[in-house]
Design a protein around this motif. Sequence first.
Motif, PDB file in Angstrom:
ATOM      1  N   PHE A  21       0.040   6.356 -16.520  1.00 50.44           N
ATOM      2  CA  PHE A  21      -0.799   5.426 -15.776  1.00 50.44           C
ATOM      3  C   PHE A  21      -1.053   6.002 -14.392  1.00 50.44           C
ATOM      4  O   PHE A  21      -0.143   6.552 -13.766  1.00 50.44           O
ATOM      5  CB  PHE A  21      -0.111   4.063 -15.652  1.00 50.44           C
ATOM      6  CG  PHE A  21       0.225   3.467 -16.981  1.00 50.44           C
ATOM      7  CD1 PHE A  21       1.482   3.651 -17.539  1.00 50.44           C
ATOM      8  CD2 PHE A  21      -0.721   2.746 -17.680  1.00 50.44           C
ATOM      9  CE1 PHE A  21       1.796   3.122 -18.775  1.00 50.44           C
ATOM     10  CE2 PHE A  21      -0.414   2.208 -18.920  1.00 50.44           C
ATOM     11  CZ  PHE A  21       0.840   2.404 -19.470  1.00 50.44           C
ATOM     12  N   MET A  22      -2.271   5.862 -13.952  1.00 51.93           N
ATOM     13  CA  MET A  22      -2.654   6.456 -12.678  1.00 51.93           C
ATOM     14  C   MET A  22      -3.464   5.482 -11.844  1.00 51.93           C
ATOM     15  O   MET A  22      -4.119   4.575 -12.374  1.00 51.93           O
ATOM     16  CB  MET A  22      -3.500   7.709 -12.924  1.00 51.93           C
ATOM     17  CG  MET A  22      -2.782   8.785 -13.713  1.00 51.93           C
ATOM     18  SD  MET A  22      -3.849  10.165 -14.097  1.00 51.93           S
ATOM     19  CE  MET A  22      -2.659  11.295 -14.767  1.00 51.93           C
ATOM     20  N   SER A  33       8.259   2.220 -17.127  1.00 51.76           N
ATOM     21  CA  SER A  33       8.244   0.903 -16.497  1.00 51.76           C
ATOM     22  C   SER A  33       9.059   0.948 -15.217  1.00 51.76           C
ATOM     23  O   SER A  33      10.000   1.726 -15.085  1.00 51.76           O
ATOM     24  CB  SER A  33       8.832  -0.146 -17.448  1.00 51.76           C
ATOM     25  OG  SER A  33       7.942  -0.448 -18.475  1.00 51.76           O
ATOM     26  N   GLY A  34       8.693   0.109 -14.278  1.00 52.38           N
ATOM     27  CA  GLY A  34       9.396   0.068 -13.010  1.00 52.38           C
ATOM     28  C   GLY A  34       8.472   0.409 -11.866  1.00 52.38           C
ATOM     29  O   GLY A  34       7.263   0.413 -12.006  1.00 52.38           O
ATOM     30  N   PHE A  57       2.365   3.038  -0.406  1.00 55.24           N
ATOM     31  CA  PHE A  57       1.872   2.688  -1.741  1.00 55.24           C
ATOM     32  C   PHE A  57       3.030   2.561  -2.738  1.00 55.24           C
ATOM     33  O   PHE A  57       3.939   3.382  -2.749  1.00 55.24           O
ATOM     34  CB  PHE A  57       0.883   3.746  -2.241  1.00 55.24           C
ATOM     35  CG  PHE A  57      -0.346   3.874  -1.388  1.00 55.24           C
ATOM     36  CD1 PHE A  57      -0.363   4.732  -0.302  1.00 55.24           C
ATOM     37  CD2 PHE A  57      -1.481   3.132  -1.673  1.00 55.24           C
ATOM     38  CE1 PHE A  57      -1.494   4.841   0.495  1.00 55.24           C
ATOM     39  CE2 PHE A  57      -2.617   3.238  -0.889  1.00 55.24           C
ATOM     40  CZ  PHE A  57      -2.623   4.093   0.199  1.00 55.24           C
ATOM     41  N   THR A  58       2.964   1.517  -3.568  1.00 53.13           N
ATOM     42  CA  THR A  58       3.926   1.329  -4.646  1.00 53.13           C
ATOM     43  C   THR A  58       3.165   1.048  -5.932  1.00 53.13           C
ATOM     44  O   THR A  58       2.337   0.142  -5.971  1.00 53.13           O
ATOM     45  CB  THR A  58       4.882   0.151  -4.360  1.00 53.13           C
ATOM     46  OG1 THR A  58       5.614   0.406  -3.162  1.00 53.13           O
ATOM     47  CG2 THR A  58       5.856  -0.046  -5.520  1.00 53.13           C
ATOM     48  N   ALA A  59       3.435   1.854  -6.959  1.00 53.76           N
ATOM     49  CA  ALA A  59       2.852   1.615  -8.279  1.00 53.76           C
ATOM     50  C   ALA A  59       3.906   0.966  -9.148  1.00 53.76           C
ATOM     51  O   ALA A  59       5.072   1.362  -9.143  1.00 53.76           O
ATOM     52  CB  ALA A  59       2.384   2.933  -8.894  1.00 53.76           C
ATOM     53  N   GLN A  60       3.484  -0.030  -9.898  1.00 57.92           N
ATOM     54  CA  GLN A  60       4.415  -0.791 -10.743  1.00 57.92           C
ATOM     55  C   GLN A  60       3.844  -0.868 -12.149  1.00 57.92           C
ATOM     56  O   GLN A  60       2.660  -1.154 -12.337  1.00 57.92           O
ATOM     57  CB  GLN A  60       4.592  -2.186 -10.158  1.00 57.92           C
ATOM     58  CG  GLN A  60       5.624  -3.053 -10.843  1.00 57.92           C
ATOM     59  CD  GLN A  60       5.750  -4.388 -10.135  1.00 57.92           C
ATOM     60  OE1 GLN A  60       4.939  -5.295 -10.313  1.00 57.92           O
ATOM     61  NE2 GLN A  60       6.781  -4.519  -9.302  1.00 57.92           N
ATOM     62  N   VAL A  61       4.681  -0.635 -13.133  1.00 53.33           N
ATOM     63  CA  VAL A  61       4.272  -0.718 -14.527  1.00 53.33           C
ATOM     64  C   VAL A  61       5.211  -1.649 -15.268  1.00 53.33           C
ATOM     65  O   VAL A  61       6.429  -1.534 -15.154  1.00 53.33           O
ATOM     66  CB  VAL A  61       4.284   0.672 -15.209  1.00 53.33           C
ATOM     67  CG1 VAL A  61       3.957   0.540 -16.699  1.00 53.33           C
ATOM     68  CG2 VAL A  61       3.311   1.613 -14.532  1.00 53.33           C
ATOM     69  N   ASP A  62       4.644  -2.565 -16.015  1.00 56.20           N
ATOM     70  CA  ASP A  62       5.416  -3.455 -16.890  1.00 56.20           C
ATOM     71  C   ASP A  62       4.872  -3.257 -18.307  1.00 56.20           C
ATOM     72  O   ASP A  62       3.857  -3.847 -18.671  1.00 56.20           O
ATOM     73  CB  ASP A  62       5.273  -4.901 -16.441  1.00 56.20           C
ATOM     74  CG  ASP A  62       6.110  -5.857 -17.267  1.00 56.20           C
ATOM     75  OD1 ASP A  62       6.561  -5.485 -18.380  1.00 56.20           O
ATOM     76  OD2 ASP A  62       6.323  -6.990 -16.820  1.00 56.20           O
ATOM     77  N   SER A  65       0.220  -2.380 -11.582  1.00 52.75           N
ATOM     78  CA  SER A  65      -0.142  -2.872 -10.256  1.00 52.75           C
ATOM     79  C   SER A  65      -0.015  -1.768  -9.222  1.00 52.75           C
ATOM     80  O   SER A  65       0.767  -0.829  -9.387  1.00 52.75           O
ATOM     81  CB  SER A  65       0.789  -4.025  -9.840  1.00 52.75           C
ATOM     82  OG  SER A  65       0.720  -5.089 -10.758  1.00 52.75           O
ATOM     83  N   LEU A  66      -0.787  -1.914  -8.164  1.00 53.53           N
ATOM     84  CA  LEU A  66      -0.669  -1.053  -6.987  1.00 53.53           C
ATOM     85  C   LEU A  66      -0.553  -1.957  -5.778  1.00 53.53           C
ATOM     86  O   LEU A  66      -1.380  -2.840  -5.579  1.00 53.53           O
ATOM     87  CB  LEU A  66      -1.891  -0.137  -6.843  1.00 53.53           C
ATOM     88  CG  LEU A  66      -1.864   0.777  -5.608  1.00 53.53           C
ATOM     89  CD1 LEU A  66      -0.809   1.867  -5.781  1.00 53.53           C
ATOM     90  CD2 LEU A  66      -3.236   1.410  -5.363  1.00 53.53           C
ATOM     91  N   PHE A  67       0.505  -1.737  -4.988  1.00 59.25           N
ATOM     92  CA  PHE A  67       0.700  -2.495  -3.758  1.00 59.25           C
ATOM     93  C   PHE A  67       0.493  -1.560  -2.570  1.00 59.25           C
ATOM     94  O   PHE A  67       0.998  -0.426  -2.571  1.00 59.25           O
ATOM     95  CB  PHE A  67       2.113  -3.093  -3.708  1.00 59.25           C
ATOM     96  CG  PHE A  67       2.390  -4.053  -4.831  1.00 59.25           C
ATOM     97  CD1 PHE A  67       3.047  -3.630  -5.971  1.00 59.25           C
ATOM     98  CD2 PHE A  67       1.971  -5.372  -4.754  1.00 59.25           C
ATOM     99  CE1 PHE A  67       3.306  -4.498  -7.022  1.00 59.25           C
ATOM    100  CE2 PHE A  67       2.229  -6.256  -5.794  1.00 59.25           C
ATOM    101  CZ  PHE A  67       2.886  -5.817  -6.924  1.00 59.25           C
ATOM    102  N   ILE A  68      -0.242  -2.049  -1.581  1.00 56.42           N
ATOM    103  CA  ILE A  68      -0.447  -1.302  -0.354  1.00 56.42           C
ATOM    104  C   ILE A  68       0.143  -2.116   0.780  1.00 56.42           C
ATOM    105  O   ILE A  68      -0.304  -3.244   1.037  1.00 56.42           O
ATOM    106  CB  ILE A  68      -1.949  -1.038  -0.078  1.00 56.42           C
ATOM    107  CG1 ILE A  68      -2.616  -0.401  -1.302  1.00 56.42           C
ATOM    108  CG2 ILE A  68      -2.111  -0.141   1.153  1.00 56.42           C
ATOM    109  CD1 ILE A  68      -4.133  -0.243  -1.153  1.00 56.42           C
TER     110      ILE A  68
END
Lengths: 109, 118
Positions: A33-34, A53-54, A61-66, A73-76
């Motif tokens: 995932f990108m 996942s995680g 930037f934080t990338a999150q995969v469930d 998700s991407l959090f800025i």
Amino acid sequence: QKEVEQDPGPLSVPEGAIVSLNCTYSNSAFQYFMWYRQYSRKGPELLMYTYSSGNKEDGRFTAQVDKSSKYISLFIRDSQPSDSATYLCARTSYGKLTFGQGTILTVHP
Amino acid sequence: GAGVSQSPSNKVTEKGKDVELRCDPISGHTALYWYRQSLGQGLEFLIYFQGNSAPDKSGLPSDRFSAERTGGSVSTLTIQRTQQEDSAVYLCASSLAGDRAHSGNTIYFGEGSWLTVV
């Protein structure tokens, strides 16, 4: 159903806000995932990639995969006006990169 | 070159004419991809090359679209008898190897060729 679904926004936030960008995907085949960022009239540039996942952090930037819910998700954090761009999530499987529609983000001073 | 190079950067053509768009990938990259991005839309996959062969051309929208790659390097996307709905940005990308994306296989994009059919 599209392979990758993304809310196109647009999303407008004040400088310093935490931004949350989200995508869902439908195919569970082996994949990475990108997140790509695309400025106006430019090609997309890779921000982050992840497989498992995680959470994965890189600066603000934080990338999150469930994988159980097929949600990425991407959090800025501490968003800046220079973060104003279109953010595209993507999944890749055996060489083919499939993109979401992209979310237009504007961070205003 | 340092990055993926595409030409022309802008092209205005009349409906019915043929156009050729060129992509020069990063030196040494064996995988090459073409995508199309219409106004307000995400990136639509067109075709993928591994070396000179195209294992996946499933995204080409019609038989008016074709692409080739020679010498494992430069690729040309050809659109015949252009239509107004072909107006879009055509993006080329390349990576070291196309069998899977991983930490050493980042996909790099060019700036795109902006096509307008009038």
